[in-house]
Design a protein around this motif. Structure first.
Motif, PDB file in Angstrom:
ATOM      1  N   GLY A   1       1.359  -0.969  -0.067  1.00 27.13           N
ATOM      2  CA  GLY A   1       0.362  -0.176   0.000  1.00 27.13           C
ATOM      3  C   GLY A   1       0.889   1.238   0.082  1.00 27.13           C
ATOM      4  O   GLY A   1       0.363   2.224  -0.332  1.00 27.13           O
ATOM      5  N   HIS A   2       2.276   0.846   0.196  1.00 26.45           N
ATOM      6  CA  HIS A   2       3.247   2.610   0.541  1.00 26.45           C
ATOM      7  C   HIS A   2       4.059   1.868   0.144  1.00 26.45           C
ATOM      8  O   HIS A   2       4.774   0.589  -0.091  1.00 26.45           O
ATOM      9  CB  HIS A   2       2.975   2.872   1.538  1.00 26.45           C
ATOM     10  CG  HIS A   2       1.751   3.796   2.580  1.00 26.45           C
ATOM     11  ND1 HIS A   2       1.125   4.486   1.917  1.00 26.45           N
ATOM     12  CD2 HIS A   2       0.689   2.982   2.982  1.00 26.45           C
ATOM     13  CE1 HIS A   2      -0.038   5.483   2.301  1.00 26.45           C
ATOM     14  NE2 HIS A   2      -0.267   3.917   3.253  1.00 26.45           N
ATOM     15  N   ASP A   3       5.142   2.634  -0.794  1.00 33.04           N
ATOM     16  CA  ASP A   3       6.064   2.804  -1.996  1.00 33.04           C
ATOM     17  C   ASP A   3       7.066   2.737  -0.687  1.00 33.04           C
ATOM     18  O   ASP A   3       8.536   1.500  -0.949  1.00 33.04           O
ATOM     19  CB  ASP A   3       6.430   4.132  -2.495  1.00 33.04           C
ATOM     20  CG  ASP A   3       5.820   3.380  -3.956  1.00 33.04           C
ATOM     21  OD1 ASP A   3       4.903   2.532  -3.667  1.00 33.04           O
ATOM     22  OD2 ASP A   3       5.950   4.727  -4.211  1.00 33.04           O
ATOM     23  N   PHE A   4       7.402   3.292   0.966  1.00 33.42           N
ATOM     24  CA  PHE A   4       8.749   3.358   1.249  1.00 33.42           C
ATOM     25  C   PHE A   4       8.225   3.524   3.150  1.00 33.42           C
ATOM     26  O   PHE A   4       8.534   4.069   3.626  1.00 33.42           O
ATOM     27  CB  PHE A   4       9.939   4.534   0.467  1.00 33.42           C
ATOM     28  CG  PHE A   4      10.800   4.510   1.560  1.00 33.42           C
ATOM     29  CD1 PHE A   4      11.783   3.690   0.769  1.00 33.42           C
ATOM     30  CD2 PHE A   4      11.200   5.851   1.954  1.00 33.42           C
ATOM     31  CE1 PHE A   4      13.377   3.823   2.065  1.00 33.42           C
ATOM     32  CE2 PHE A   4      12.313   5.613   2.769  1.00 33.42           C
ATOM     33  CZ  PHE A   4      13.485   4.581   2.390  1.00 33.42           C
ATOM     34  N   TRP A   5       7.882   1.984   3.604  1.00 35.18           N
ATOM     35  CA  TRP A   5       7.540   1.995   4.984  1.00 35.18           C
ATOM     36  C   TRP A   5       6.891   0.391   4.760  1.00 35.18           C
ATOM     37  O   TRP A   5       7.592  -0.176   4.371  1.00 35.18           O
ATOM     38  CB  TRP A   5       6.036   2.530   4.420  1.00 35.18           C
ATOM     39  CG  TRP A   5       4.836   2.318   5.654  1.00 35.18           C
ATOM     40  CD1 TRP A   5       4.555   3.311   6.422  1.00 35.18           C
ATOM     41  CD2 TRP A   5       3.984   1.018   5.203  1.00 35.18           C
ATOM     42  NE1 TRP A   5       3.309   2.629   7.273  1.00 35.18           N
ATOM     43  CE2 TRP A   5       2.827   1.365   6.300  1.00 35.18           C
ATOM     44  CE3 TRP A   5       3.140   0.255   4.573  1.00 35.18           C
ATOM     45  CZ2 TRP A   5       1.241   1.269   6.852  1.00 35.18           C
ATOM     46  CZ3 TRP A   5       2.030  -0.188   4.315  1.00 35.18           C
ATOM     47  CH2 TRP A   5       1.942   0.039   6.011  1.00 35.18           C
ATOM     48  N   SER A   6       6.728   0.502   6.864  1.00 32.28           N
ATOM     49  CA  SER A   6       7.250  -0.601   7.017  1.00 32.28           C
ATOM     50  C   SER A   6       5.679  -0.991   7.554  1.00 32.28           C
ATOM     51  O   SER A   6       4.669  -0.330   8.687  1.00 32.28           O
ATOM     52  CB  SER A   6       8.104  -0.611   8.408  1.00 32.28           C
ATOM     53  OG  SER A   6       7.527  -1.923   9.006  1.00 32.28           O
TER      54      SER A   6
ATOM     55  N   PHE B   1      18.804  -5.381 -13.111  1.00 31.42           N
ATOM     56  CA  PHE B   1      18.257  -4.705 -11.908  1.00 31.42           C
ATOM     57  C   PHE B   1      17.821  -3.354 -12.664  1.00 31.42           C
ATOM     58  O   PHE B   1      18.428  -2.996 -13.698  1.00 31.42           O
ATOM     59  CB  PHE B   1      19.315  -4.359 -11.796  1.00 31.42           C
ATOM     60  CG  PHE B   1      19.622  -5.944 -10.587  1.00 31.42           C
ATOM     61  CD1 PHE B   1      19.057  -6.296  -9.393  1.00 31.42           C
ATOM     62  CD2 PHE B   1      20.511  -6.942 -11.390  1.00 31.42           C
ATOM     63  CE1 PHE B   1      19.719  -7.245  -8.444  1.00 31.42           C
ATOM     64  CE2 PHE B   1      21.033  -7.736 -10.683  1.00 31.42           C
ATOM     65  CZ  PHE B   1      20.287  -8.716 -10.116  1.00 31.42           C
ATOM     66  N   THR B   2      16.936  -3.195 -12.300  1.00 32.09           N
ATOM     67  CA  THR B   2      15.856  -1.255 -12.354  1.00 32.09           C
ATOM     68  C   THR B   2      16.010  -0.097 -11.511  1.00 32.09           C
ATOM     69  O   THR B   2      16.142  -1.031 -10.334  1.00 32.09           O
ATOM     70  CB  THR B   2      14.947  -1.750 -12.866  1.00 32.09           C
ATOM     71  OG1 THR B   2      13.630  -3.001 -11.705  1.00 32.09           O
ATOM     72  CG2 THR B   2      14.552  -3.348 -13.737  1.00 32.09           C
ATOM     73  N   PRO B   3      15.955   0.884 -11.464  1.00 33.92           N
ATOM     74  CA  PRO B   3      15.908   1.682 -10.608  1.00 33.92           C
ATOM     75  C   PRO B   3      14.431   1.888  -9.566  1.00 33.92           C
ATOM     76  O   PRO B   3      14.297   1.995  -8.695  1.00 33.92           O
ATOM     77  CB  PRO B   3      16.619   3.064 -11.561  1.00 33.92           C
ATOM     78  CG  PRO B   3      15.707   2.958 -12.870  1.00 33.92           C
ATOM     79  CD  PRO B   3      15.750   0.998 -13.045  1.00 33.92           C
ATOM     80  N   ALA B   4      13.210   1.062 -10.363  1.00 33.69           N
ATOM     81  CA  ALA B   4      12.311   1.282  -9.376  1.00 33.69           C
ATOM     82  C   ALA B   4      11.090  -0.218  -9.914  1.00 33.69           C
ATOM     83  O   ALA B   4      11.604  -0.531 -11.214  1.00 33.69           O
ATOM     84  CB  ALA B   4      11.428   2.540  -9.897  1.00 33.69           C
ATOM     85  N   SER B   5      10.276  -0.595  -9.266  1.00 36.33           N
ATOM     86  CA  SER B   5       9.365  -1.308  -9.391  1.00 36.33           C
ATOM     87  C   SER B   5       8.428  -1.229 -10.917  1.00 36.33           C
ATOM     88  O   SER B   5       8.549   0.136 -11.015  1.00 36.33           O
ATOM     89  CB  SER B   5       8.944  -1.211  -8.043  1.00 36.33           C
ATOM     90  OG  SER B   5       7.743  -0.328  -7.803  1.00 36.33           O
ATOM     91  N   ARG B   6       8.305  -1.877 -11.209  1.00 36.11           N
ATOM     92  CA  ARG B   6       7.298  -2.151 -12.407  1.00 36.11           C
ATOM     93  C   ARG B   6       8.174  -1.733 -13.916  1.00 36.11           C
ATOM     94  O   ARG B   6       7.107  -0.612 -14.317  1.00 36.11           O
ATOM     95  CB  ARG B   6       6.004  -1.764 -12.022  1.00 36.11           C
ATOM     96  CG  ARG B   6       5.443  -3.322 -11.017  1.00 36.11           C
ATOM     97  CD  ARG B   6       4.093  -2.977 -11.447  1.00 36.11           C
ATOM     98  NE  ARG B   6       3.558  -1.734 -10.347  1.00 36.11           N
ATOM     99  CZ  ARG B   6       2.134  -1.189  -9.712  1.00 36.11           C
ATOM    100  NH1 ARG B   6       1.038  -2.399 -10.678  1.00 36.11           N
ATOM    101  NH2 ARG B   6       2.251  -0.072  -9.564  1.00 36.11           N
TER     102      ARG B   6
END
Length: 346
Positions: free
Chosen positions: A87-92, A204-209
């Motif tokens: 649900g969030h990109d940078f989060w726990s 390897f890519t710099p961001a998801s999808r």
């Protein structure tokens, strides 16, 4: 992992959203065909229309806590496992679950090792209780959601339909008077040489999808199979599966031919996948009956093992004193086996 006299699974619960999508509707809309349905053997999957994966995990945890008569504030350790976007990109999400439950006493642990996350989390919770008895009570949650925007739950993978849902398991010192199960043994193994099944030839890519709008498991698997083949994969996986089952039983002090071993529960992947990947390793290893428990859920991401334990309890598949063997597996590849018994009430 040797657990001594065992640990108590005080309560285990699965939370599923009320909305479902059926395999027949997926065929009617051209997403899959009849051959896919026959190969997977799943008739429907639960679909979350609004609930996030971590919120489903909170709901499962609250159900388990209510069943146990526990309060979240008494939890000394919490761990949350998942495989897909939370649900969030940078989060726990692990800290979110703990926060929502009022579990302020322990440090939350997030586990992201693909679909064996639930098994790994259970092992981590057991280790924490054994290493530090002051922990007292531990919670293991899983939660996954596969919305169409990022994942094709019907056709994005070979031989697997993905369902939304969450699980929760409460672990503490053994108490046969109240526990739903006794955890007698846990063992894990890895076949890390097979990590390429979910990497393929992708850079390897710099961001998801970055490469495709939706996760495409078939792309990476096809590339790996073309380049490496599956013979080595199957050899490694079958050896690992046999090892974790025999080791977990040995650590529980149970012989593989013990008649108390009644059930063996496998990951909720398709029928064809189970027969090719799991059955050659576990058929005949014990006298247990292999049970199929995911026909109306599909694969629940990191939650298959815990969901299977929930189903075994709800369907009363074990008599007091009988034993079940639950196997968890995930890309990477990692495998965990849990040996549980239904307590004999004194």
């Amino acid at each position: 992992m040797r657990l001594g006299n065992g640990l108590g699974i005080r309560a285990v619960r699965t939370w599923l959203p009320p909305t479902v999508q059926t395999a027949r509707d997926a065929v009617a809309h051209g997403r899959i065909d009849d051959e896919d349905v026959a190969a997977v053997g799943v008739t429907e999957v639960p679909v979350a229309e609004a609930d996030s994966a971590p919120d489903m995990a909170v709901a499962a945890a609250r159900a388990a806590l209510t069943a146990a008569g526990w309060d979240g504030a008494g939890l000394g350790f919490t761990t949350h496992a998942w495989i897909h976007h939370q649900g969030h990109d940078f989060w726990s999400p692990a800290h979110y679950v703990a926060h929502r439950l009022g579990a302020a006493r322990g440090v939350p642990l997030g586990i992201q090792v693909m679909c064996n996350g639930g098994g790994t989390a259970l092992e981590a919770a057991a280790a924490r209780l054994l290493a530090d008895p002051a922990t007292g009570r531990a919670l293991v949650t899983t939660g996954d959601r596969f919305p169409d925007e990022g994942f094709d739950r019907w056709a994005g993978d070979y031989g697997v339909f993905y369902g939304d849902g969450a699980t929760a398991l409460l672990l503490h010192g053994r108490d046969d008077t109240v526990d739903e199960f006794t955890l007698l043994g846990v063992s894990s193994a890895a076949v890390s040489a097979a990590e390429g099944l979910h990497r393929g030839r992708d850079p390897f890519t710099p961001a998801s999808r970055w490469i495709s709008d939706r996760v495409d498991v078939k792309r990476t698997k096809k590339a790996f199979i073309t380049d490496e083949g599956l013979d080595g994969f199957y050899r490694g996986v079958h050896a690992a599966l046999r090892d974790i089952v025999t080791t977990a039983l040995a650590e529980a002090g149970i012989e593989t031919d013990d008649p108390r071993i009644r059930l063996l529960a496998l990951p909720r992947v398709g029928v064809k996948v189970r027969r090719e990947t799991y059955h050659p390793a576990v058929d005949g290893l014990t006298k247990a009956r292999i049970v199929e428990l995911g026909g109306r859920t599909g694969h629940l991401g990191a939650g298959d093992m815990t969901a299977n334990l929930t189903a075994i309890g709800e369907q009363e598949l074990l008599a007091p004193g009988e034993v079940a063997v639950a196997v968890s597996a995930g890309g990477g590849f990692g495998f965990t086996c849990a040996v549980v018994a239904r307590p004999v009430r004194s």
